[in-house]
Design a protein around this motif. Structure first.
Motif, PDB file in Angstrom:
ATOM      1  N   ASN A  73      -3.143  11.324  -7.664  1.00  0.00           N
ATOM      2  CA  ASN A  73      -4.472  11.749  -8.062  1.00  0.00           C
ATOM      3  C   ASN A  73      -5.021  12.869  -7.190  1.00  0.00           C
ATOM      4  OD1 ASN A  73      -5.668   9.783 -10.286  1.00  0.00           O
ATOM      5  ND2 ASN A  73      -4.357   8.583  -8.949  1.00  0.00           N
ATOM      6  N   VAL A  74      -4.409  13.070  -6.025  1.00  0.00           N
ATOM      7  CA  VAL A  74      -4.810  14.179  -5.167  1.00  0.00           C
ATOM      8  C   VAL A  74      -4.026  15.443  -5.501  1.00  0.00           C
ATOM      9  CG1 VAL A  74      -5.022  14.971  -2.781  1.00  0.00           C
ATOM     10  CG2 VAL A  74      -5.360  12.566  -3.316  1.00  0.00           C
ATOM     11  N   VAL A  75      -2.733  15.270  -5.773  1.00  0.00           N
ATOM     12  CA  VAL A  75      -1.839  16.414  -5.942  1.00  0.00           C
ATOM     13  C   VAL A  75      -1.349  16.534  -7.380  1.00  0.00           C
ATOM     14  CG1 VAL A  75       0.272  17.508  -5.143  1.00  0.00           C
ATOM     15  CG2 VAL A  75      -1.122  16.190  -3.530  1.00  0.00           C
ATOM     16  N   GLY A  76      -0.662  15.495  -7.848  1.00  0.00           N
ATOM     17  CA  GLY A  76       0.015  15.580  -9.137  1.00  0.00           C
ATOM     18  C   GLY A  76      -0.904  15.771 -10.316  1.00  0.00           C
ATOM     19  N   ALA A 136       0.817  -1.216   0.000  1.00  0.00           N
ATOM     20  CA  ALA A 136       0.000   0.000   0.000  1.00  0.00           C
ATOM     21  C   ALA A 136       0.848   1.262   0.000  1.00  0.00           C
ATOM     22  CB  ALA A 136      -0.943  -0.003   1.208  1.00  0.00           C
ATOM     23  N   ILE A 137       2.013   1.227   0.676  1.00  0.00           N
ATOM     24  CA  ILE A 137       2.881   2.411   0.701  1.00  0.00           C
ATOM     25  C   ILE A 137       3.384   2.729  -0.702  1.00  0.00           C
ATOM     26  CG2 ILE A 137       5.141   3.257   1.462  1.00  0.00           C
ATOM     27  CD1 ILE A 137       4.570   1.849   4.158  1.00  0.00           C
ATOM     28  N   VAL A 138       3.823   1.712  -1.443  1.00  0.00           N
ATOM     29  CA  VAL A 138       4.275   1.943  -2.813  1.00  0.00           C
ATOM     30  C   VAL A 138       3.122   2.459  -3.665  1.00  0.00           C
ATOM     31  CG1 VAL A 138       5.209   0.868  -4.891  1.00  0.00           C
ATOM     32  CG2 VAL A 138       6.109   0.224  -2.651  1.00  0.00           C
ATOM     33  N   LEU A 139       1.964   1.834  -3.534  1.00  0.00           N
ATOM     34  CA  LEU A 139       0.805   2.259  -4.316  1.00  0.00           C
ATOM     35  C   LEU A 139       0.274   3.612  -3.873  1.00  0.00           C
ATOM     36  CD1 LEU A 139      -1.157  -1.121  -4.609  1.00  0.00           C
ATOM     37  CD2 LEU A 139       0.302  -0.032  -6.323  1.00  0.00           C
ATOM     38  N   SER A 140       0.624   4.041  -2.644  1.00  0.00           N
ATOM     39  CA  SER A 140       0.149   5.344  -2.182  1.00  0.00           C
ATOM     40  C   SER A 140       0.686   6.466  -3.058  1.00  0.00           C
ATOM     41  CB  SER A 140       0.550   5.580  -0.721  1.00  0.00           C
ATOM     42  OG  SER A 140       1.962   5.780  -0.594  1.00  0.00           O
ATOM     43  N   GLY A 141       1.854   6.266  -3.641  1.00  0.00           N
ATOM     44  CA  GLY A 141       2.362   7.269  -4.568  1.00  0.00           C
ATOM     45  C   GLY A 141       1.419   7.470  -5.731  1.00  0.00           C
ATOM     46  N   LEU A 190      -8.474  11.655  -3.465  1.00  0.00           N
ATOM     47  CA  LEU A 190      -8.661  11.490  -2.023  1.00  0.00           C
ATOM     48  C   LEU A 190      -9.305  10.140  -1.718  1.00  0.00           C
ATOM     49  CD1 LEU A 190      -9.865  15.090  -1.066  1.00  0.00           C
ATOM     50  CD2 LEU A 190      -7.700  14.005  -0.391  1.00  0.00           C
ATOM     51  N   GLY A 191     -10.313   9.786  -2.512  1.00  0.00           N
ATOM     52  CA  GLY A 191     -10.939   8.479  -2.337  1.00  0.00           C
ATOM     53  C   GLY A 191      -9.953   7.350  -2.570  1.00  0.00           C
ATOM     54  N   MET A 192      -9.128   7.482  -3.601  1.00  0.00           N
ATOM     55  CA  MET A 192      -8.144   6.445  -3.903  1.00  0.00           C
ATOM     56  C   MET A 192      -7.103   6.328  -2.792  1.00  0.00           C
ATOM     57  SD  MET A 192      -7.571   7.035  -8.008  1.00  0.00           S
ATOM     58  CE  MET A 192      -6.465   5.614  -8.182  1.00  0.00           C
ATOM     59  N   THR A 193      -6.660   7.467  -2.263  1.00  0.00           N
ATOM     60  CA  THR A 193      -5.648   7.447  -1.203  1.00  0.00           C
ATOM     61  C   THR A 193      -6.182   6.765   0.048  1.00  0.00           C
ATOM     62  OG1 THR A 193      -4.655   9.475  -2.060  1.00  0.00           O
ATOM     63  CG2 THR A 193      -4.144   8.884   0.219  1.00  0.00           C
ATOM     64  N   LEU A 194      -7.382   7.143   0.464  1.00  0.00           N
ATOM     65  CA  LEU A 194      -7.986   6.517   1.633  1.00  0.00           C
ATOM     66  C   LEU A 194      -8.248   5.038   1.381  1.00  0.00           C
ATOM     67  CD1 LEU A 194      -9.206   6.761   4.463  1.00  0.00           C
ATOM     68  CD2 LEU A 194     -11.377   7.402   3.388  1.00  0.00           C
ATOM     69  N   GLY A 195      -8.793   4.727   0.208  1.00  0.00           N
ATOM     70  CA  GLY A 195      -9.094   3.332  -0.116  1.00  0.00           C
ATOM     71  C   GLY A 195      -7.850   2.469  -0.129  1.00  0.00           C
ATOM     72  N   ASN A 196      -6.747   2.988  -0.666  1.00  0.00           N
ATOM     73  CA  ASN A 196      -5.502   2.225  -0.717  1.00  0.00           C
ATOM     74  C   ASN A 196      -4.982   1.902   0.679  1.00  0.00           C
ATOM     75  OD1 ASN A 196      -2.948   1.277  -2.057  1.00  0.00           O
ATOM     76  ND2 ASN A 196      -2.124   3.026  -0.951  1.00  0.00           N
ATOM     77  N   LEU A 197      -5.010   2.898   1.564  1.00  0.00           N
ATOM     78  CA  LEU A 197      -4.510   2.683   2.929  1.00  0.00           C
ATOM     79  C   LEU A 197      -5.392   1.696   3.692  1.00  0.00           C
ATOM     80  CD1 LEU A 197      -3.515   6.350   3.838  1.00  0.00           C
ATOM     81  CD2 LEU A 197      -1.990   4.465   3.191  1.00  0.00           C
ATOM     82  N   SER A 233      -9.448   1.535  -5.477  1.00  0.00           N
ATOM     83  CA  SER A 233      -8.083   1.569  -4.971  1.00  0.00           C
ATOM     84  C   SER A 233      -7.874   0.578  -3.836  1.00  0.00           C
ATOM     85  CB  SER A 233      -7.749   2.987  -4.501  1.00  0.00           C
ATOM     86  OG  SER A 233      -6.378   3.113  -4.241  1.00  0.00           O
ATOM     87  N   ALA A 234      -8.869   0.345  -3.017  1.00  0.00           N
ATOM     88  CA  ALA A 234      -8.757  -0.651  -1.943  1.00  0.00           C
ATOM     89  C   ALA A 234      -8.619  -2.056  -2.512  1.00  0.00           C
ATOM     90  CB  ALA A 234      -9.970  -0.559  -1.026  1.00  0.00           C
ATOM     91  N   LEU A 235      -9.165  -2.265  -3.693  1.00  0.00           N
ATOM     92  CA  LEU A 235      -9.088  -3.573  -4.330  1.00  0.00           C
ATOM     93  C   LEU A 235      -7.654  -3.940  -4.712  1.00  0.00           C
ATOM     94  CD1 LEU A 235     -10.826  -5.931  -5.506  1.00  0.00           C
ATOM     95  CD2 LEU A 235     -10.926  -4.629  -7.640  1.00  0.00           C
TER      96      LEU A 235
END
Length: 402
Positions: free
Chosen positions: A157-160, A147-152, A263-270, A320-322
């Motif tokens: 999608n939130v910033v870049g 998840a840490i690697v995928l958090s990038g 934001l949804g993807m970041t939360l879902g990934n974590l 993203s959680a998937l």
């Protein structure tokens, strides 16, 4: 990994995640610039039919995804025995050069080829980086390492993506891609300085790596991820025209919609990474359930600003959680073909990307409207859930032997 301080581990993970940030940006930024790219590269078609031009520009998304599908298993299978850090650095060089070509080539056809080439190192980078991260995190924290690697990718999608989308809208989409190339160049430096040397698998052979494809559970996991992300990309690929043509907001609102998805993807990934450490298959089923609800909400409420943003947040979170759950499942069922399986997951996800973008474009070009891709996503959820159920039933009848 023994001998490393916690600070060194964090820096290494941050460097690996920065690569995910660059990949997420290069993969997703075109989705907010479809109008701009279509207007520049397909001016005649854009003048005669906006919908057809946008749908054809969506091929750039498909081309990148197909590059991932081709490159991920090929590079991973051939390079599993090579030292992992050096391989990551070469992949980052390839990303940088291909992204620069995407920015400077003059015609739609040449940019299409450049996007395919840019996708080739994607799956191998994520596959190798997640193995390195899992090693750094240690036993019992594998899902969180992934998840840490995928958090990038999700933070992109939130910033870049929103920032570079705004840059592309103001300065041109070519400048946007040059900015992405600079992220890859920075990642090269970060990985070179922060990631410790880590050997490859000296016993790895092409034959052994390919053995993963002889396992039915590997195929079931790959197809589950591909179909799940196919539904996500059917919607995500066409966010820009939905915002402007359906919700009635201006083009400047597109980056806001992208931030919400991110934001949804970041939360879902974590959340998905932590949940996968406790119950992999349960996480997959919950994700698909949330996905169905979110897609249905999107189709019914995207004509309002609140409905659009809420449904996009949940769509991004469920999809993203998937991803870490499917990645963890592959590690469970792949035996000693870990490098290939980890990379093949991203090939499968991008096969879903390609399929979703293509089917969404087909429904739009057929005159079914910009919300029709949400129906495509709902239809894809049915076989996704079915494959996951079949995997559980099969495992009960024939327990996995590694």
């Amino acid at each position: 990994m023994s001998g490393l301080s916690p600070a060194r581990v964090r820096l290494a993970l941050l460097a690996l995640a920065l690569g995910g940030f660059g990949i997420g940006t290069t993969e997703f930024v075109v989705m907010g610039l479809l109008d701009n790219v279509a207007r520049d590269l397909l001016p005649a078609l854009y003048a005669s039919s906006h919908e057809d031009a946008v749908a054809q520009t969506g091929w750039l998304i498909t081309a990148y995804a197909l590059g991932v599908v081709v490159g991920a298993p090929t590079i991973a299978a051939l390079s599993a025995r090579f030292p992992r850090k050096q391989l990551l650095l070469w992949l980052l060089v390839a990303f940088t050069l291909a992204t620069v070509l995407s920015a400077v080539l003059p015609t739609f056809e040449l940019v299409l080829v450049a996007r395919f080439v840019a996708g080739l190192p994607h799956g191998a980078y994520f596959g190798i980086a997640t193995l390195v991260a899992a090693s750094l995190m240690g036993e019992g924290k594998r899902g969180r390492g992934v998840a840490i690697v995928l958090s990038g990718l999700t933070i992109a999608n939130v910033v870049g993506v929103p920032i570079i989308t705004l840059l592309g809208q103001q300065a041109g989409w070519r400048v946007a891609y040059l900015a992405v190339a600079s992220i890859f160049a920075l990642t090269f430096v970060a990985v070179a300085l922060a990631v410790p040397l880590q050997p490859g698998d000296p016993k790895a052979t092409l034959k052994r790596e390919l053995r993963a494809f002889g396992r039915s559970q590997v195929w079931l996991a790959l197809l589950t991820g591909a179909i799940g992300f196919g539904g996500f990309f059917a919607v995500y690929s066409y966010v820009s025209p939905v915002v402007t043509q359906v919700t009635g907001q201006s083009e400047s609102f597109v980056p806001i919609a992208l931030v919400v998805i991110g934001l949804g993807m970041t939360l879902g990934n974590l959340v998905g990474g932590r949940a996968a450490d406790h119950n992999v298959m349960g996480t997959i089923f919950v994700c698909f359930g949330l996905f169905v609800v979110a897609l249905a909400s999107f189709a019914l409420t995207a004509h309002t600003t609140a409905g659009l943003l809420i449904s996009l947040f949940v769509v991004g979170g469920a999809a993203s959680a998937l991803s870490p759950a499917v990645q963890s499942r592959l590690m469970d069922v792949a035996g000693d073909s870990q490098t290939l399986a980890a990379a093949a997951n991203h090939a499968a996800l991008n096969l879903g990307n390609s399929l979703g973008a293509y089917l969404g474009g087909v429904t739009i070009a057929a005159g079914l409207g910009y919300l029709s891709p949400a129906i495509v996503g709902l239809l894809l959820c049915v076989p996704g859930i079915g494959l996951a159920l079949f995997s559980v039933v099969l495992q009960r009848r024939r327990p996995i032997r590694l």
